[in-house]
Each structure stands twice: as C-alpha cells, then as structure tokens.
Design an enzyme around this catalytic site. Structure first.
Site, PDB file in Angstrom:
ATOM      1  N   GLY A  20       0.831  -1.205   0.000  1.00  0.00           N
ATOM      2  CA  GLY A  20       0.000   0.000   0.000  1.00  0.00           C
ATOM      3  C   GLY A  20       0.866   1.255   0.000  1.00  0.00           C
ATOM      4  O   GLY A  20       0.578   2.230  -0.679  1.00  0.00           O
ATOM      5  N   ARG A  24       7.333   1.930   1.017  1.00  0.00           N
ATOM      6  CA  ARG A  24       7.714   0.510   1.176  1.00  0.00           C
ATOM      7  C   ARG A  24       8.136  -0.040  -0.182  1.00  0.00           C
ATOM      8  O   ARG A  24       9.060  -0.851  -0.282  1.00  0.00           O
ATOM      9  CB  ARG A  24       6.573  -0.312   1.773  1.00  0.00           C
ATOM     10  N   ARG A  43       1.693  11.044  -8.702  1.00  0.00           N
ATOM     11  CA  ARG A  43       1.120  11.050  -7.342  1.00  0.00           C
ATOM     12  C   ARG A  43       2.086  10.509  -6.284  1.00  0.00           C
ATOM     13  O   ARG A  43       1.648  10.040  -5.222  1.00  0.00           O
ATOM     14  CB  ARG A  43      -0.187  10.231  -7.291  1.00  0.00           C
ATOM     15  N   ARG A  87       0.107  -8.611  -3.414  1.00  0.00           N
ATOM     16  CA  ARG A  87       0.094  -7.550  -2.400  1.00  0.00           C
ATOM     17  C   ARG A  87       1.011  -7.944  -1.249  1.00  0.00           C
ATOM     18  O   ARG A  87       0.997  -9.098  -0.792  1.00  0.00           O
ATOM     19  CB  ARG A  87      -1.346  -7.342  -1.915  1.00  0.00           C
ATOM     20  N   SER A  90       0.507  -4.577   5.405  1.00  0.00           N
ATOM     21  CA  SER A  90       0.431  -4.719   6.860  1.00  0.00           C
ATOM     22  C   SER A  90      -1.025  -5.002   7.234  1.00  0.00           C
ATOM     23  O   SER A  90      -1.947  -4.728   6.458  1.00  0.00           O
ATOM     24  CB  SER A  90       0.940  -3.448   7.551  1.00  0.00           C
ATOM     25  N   ASP A 204      -0.059  -4.784  13.990  1.00  0.00           N
ATOM     26  CA  ASP A 204      -0.688  -4.378  15.251  1.00  0.00           C
ATOM     27  C   ASP A 204      -1.758  -5.402  15.614  1.00  0.00           C
ATOM     28  O   ASP A 204      -2.105  -6.247  14.785  1.00  0.00           O
ATOM     29  CB  ASP A 204      -1.311  -2.977  15.126  1.00  0.00           C
ATOM     30  N   ARG A 217       6.793  -0.502   9.772  1.00  0.00           N
ATOM     31  CA  ARG A 217       5.868  -0.958   8.718  1.00  0.00           C
ATOM     32  C   ARG A 217       6.451  -0.692   7.332  1.00  0.00           C
ATOM     33  O   ARG A 217       6.191  -1.398   6.383  1.00  0.00           O
ATOM     34  CB  ARG A 217       4.503  -0.261   8.867  1.00  0.00           C
TER      35      ARG A 217
HETATM   36  O1  LIG Z   1       0.590  -1.407   4.842  1.00  0.00           O
HETATM   37  P1  LIG Z   1      -0.388  -1.374   3.701  1.00  0.00           P
HETATM   38  O2  LIG Z   1       0.030  -2.249   2.582  1.00  0.00           O
HETATM   39  O3  LIG Z   1      -0.742   0.023   3.261  1.00  0.00           O
HETATM   40  O4  LIG Z   1      -1.745  -2.039   4.283  1.00  0.00           O
HETATM   41  C1  LIG Z   1      -2.482  -1.610   5.421  1.00  0.00           C
HETATM   42  O5  LIG Z   1      -2.050  -0.371   5.947  1.00  0.00           O
HETATM   43  C2  LIG Z   1      -2.949   0.687   5.570  1.00  0.00           C
HETATM   44  C3  LIG Z   1      -3.572   1.274   6.809  1.00  0.00           C
HETATM   45  O6  LIG Z   1      -2.575   1.735   7.669  1.00  0.00           O
HETATM   46  C4  LIG Z   1      -3.988   0.042   4.661  1.00  0.00           C
HETATM   47  O7  LIG Z   1      -3.576   0.213   3.323  1.00  0.00           O
HETATM   48  C5  LIG Z   1      -3.939  -1.393   5.096  1.00  0.00           C
HETATM   49  O8  LIG Z   1      -4.413  -2.339   4.186  1.00  0.00           O
HETATM   50  O1  LIG Z   2      -6.028  -1.896   7.845  1.00  0.00           O
HETATM   51  C1  LIG Z   2      -5.278  -2.111   8.788  1.00  0.00           C
HETATM   52  C2  LIG Z   2      -3.894  -2.330   8.630  1.00  0.00           C
HETATM   53  C3  LIG Z   2      -3.118  -2.547   9.724  1.00  0.00           C
HETATM   54  N1  LIG Z   2      -3.687  -2.558  10.924  1.00  0.00           N
HETATM   55  C4  LIG Z   2      -5.002  -2.358  11.096  1.00  0.00           C
HETATM   56  O2  LIG Z   2      -5.470  -2.371  12.229  1.00  0.00           O
HETATM   57  N2  LIG Z   2      -5.772  -2.134  10.015  1.00  0.00           N
END
Ligand SMILES: O=P(O)(O)O[C@H]1O[C@H](CO)[C@@H](O)[C@H]1O
Ligand SMILES: O=c1cc[nH]c(=O)[nH]1
Length: 232
Positions: A20, A24, A43, A87, A90, A204, A217
């Site tokens: 995302g 990263r 972007r 994908r 996190s 988390d 992350r």
């Molecule tokens: O770490 P990424 O890949 O962004 O994934 C998670 O982190 C984001 C939220 O903090 C959302 O995109 C969720 O899916």
């Molecule tokens: O979407 C997400 C990603 C990481 N942690 C969360 O709690 N929610």
C-alpha cells in the site's frame, strides 16, 4: 502511459509486488532488487522494475483502500499486461494466536467493501487468492523456514471503525486479521483472469493493543517480501 502510471510499454514486469505504502515499494526496490529503475512517480506512487535472482520483477505502491488498489490493478493488467499481482501489506490481528510480525497468506478476503456491494448488486461474491500463487507461496515459505498462517482475512473500508467491538464477530468466524485492499485486488484479478495473492505482516493487534511504528511498517517486514519475490 495510463491515467495514473507514466511507465512506457515493456517497463513493467509480468509479476509485481504491491505494498500500500509507496515508500515501502521504494525500500523493497532499493533493498532487494538489482539495478532498480523507477517507472512511476505520478502522485508519488513509486514504481520500480529490477532483477531478483536473475528474474525481472516490479514493485509499486497502491495507496490505501479498495478504490485505490482497484485503479492501479486495472491499469497494470489492462495497459501493462501484468499477470501476477502480489500484495505485500500490513494488517491488524483479530486473533490471540496471530501475533505481531506473523506472516499471513490470505486464501480469501471477506469484506464490508462498498465497491463489491455496488458491483454485485448487494449479493455476496467470495474474493479468493489464485491457487497457483497461493500454492507457490506456501512452498516458498516452507522452503525458507518462514512460519506463516493461512486463512480468511477481512478487507475493511474503515481504518478507524466507529464500532471497534464489531471485529469480534469476524474473529469468532475465524478471520485472522484486517487490512484494506485484498478483496478489491482479488476481485479485479478474477475479472481479468490473472493471478493475485496477498501476503501480509501483522503490524498491530486489535486483541492486545500492541503496535509497530510507521518506520517498522515501511522498512522491516522482510519475511513476506522474501516469499513474494520467490514467486517471480
Ligand atoms: O501497509 P499497507 O500495505 O498500506 O496495508 C495496510 O495499511 C494501511 C492502513 O494503515 C492500509 O492500506 C492497510 O491495508
Ligand atoms: O487496515 C489495517 C492495517 C493494519 N492494521 C489495522 O489495524 N488495520
């Protein structure tokens, strides 16, 4: 060039890793790929192509949420002929036995996504991983001695849920963790008959309240990357 990606034809490999977070993506390219070439800055959604163990592979950010990943997946598949979309995200744990830094391979993605509700007129669609990529990921994790858990994940349209306790229903039905993109990715890939898989790292826990930092992350979830790159 597509609406959101400025790459030229041929710039993007058949297999792409999709975090995302665009930073990263940059870290993955700079840490794991040989001779990374940046093909997108529109972007600031950084995208790179390089070599990993002699194979060409790409990595690009998707942004957060189903609408954002759906746009990038659509353009990567239809404008750049990408065939394997992996994908690397996190996720927040929904289970006591799913701990911080655990790797999750998402077999399916339950969701409250408004996008699929619209697409299927309120009926249920079960977004599932490509069996081919899933099978390869399991084999790769075992070969590399990387512990993992596989199962159903939850793709949410909310990060800050109005009803925090609602996660317990999904937890009771065995859902492992929450993130925000997999159901969208699996659905767009299925629509275009290409392969998709989500490999996640627990950042988390909704159960214990533990959390990793933003920097962790961005730059420390190496096990999921080592599995994902092995699929190229
Ligand atoms: O770490 P990424 O890949 O962004 O994934 C998670 O982190 C984001 C939220 O903090 C959302 O995109 C969720 O899916
Ligand atoms: O979407 C997400 C990603 C990481 N942690 C969360 O709690 N929610």
């Amino acid at each position: 060039m597509s609406v959101h990606i400025e790459a030229k034809q041929g710039d993007i490999a058949e297999t792409i890793l999709l975090p995302g977070d665009p930073l990263r993506a940059k870290w993955i390219a700079e840490t794991f790929l040989e001779n990374p070439y940046c093909f997108n800055k529109i972007r600031n959604m950084f995208g790179y192509t390089g070599n990993y163990r002699g194979k060409r592979v790409s990595v690009m950010g998707t942004g957060m949420g189903v609408p954002s990943i759906s746009i990038y997946a659509h353009e990567l598949i239809n404008e750049y002929n990408v065939k394997n979309l992996i994908r690397v995200g996190s996720a927040g744990s929904y289970q006591k036995h799913v701990e911080i830094r655990d790797v999750i391979i998402a077999m399916a993605a339950s969701s409250n996504s408004g996008v699929n509700e619209l697409r299927f007129g309120g009926a249920d669609y079960a977004p599932t991983a490509s069996f081919e990529l899933f099978d390869k990921a399991v084999t790769s994790a075992r070969k590399q001695n990387i512990p993992f858990k596989a199962g159903n994940v939850f793709t949410s349209d909310e990060f800050y849920a109005d009803n925090f306790e609602a996660y317990k229903k999904w937890s009771k039905f065995g859902v492992l963790c929450v993130e925000m993109e997999s159901a969208g990715l699996y659905t767009v890939a299925a629509k275009h008959n290409v392969n998709a898989l989500s490999i996640l790292t627990i950042s988390d826990s909704l159960v214990t309240g533990e959390r990793t930092t933003s920097e962790e992350r961005e730059t420390s979830f190496k096990n999921m990357i080592n599995i994902a790159l092995d699929l190229a």
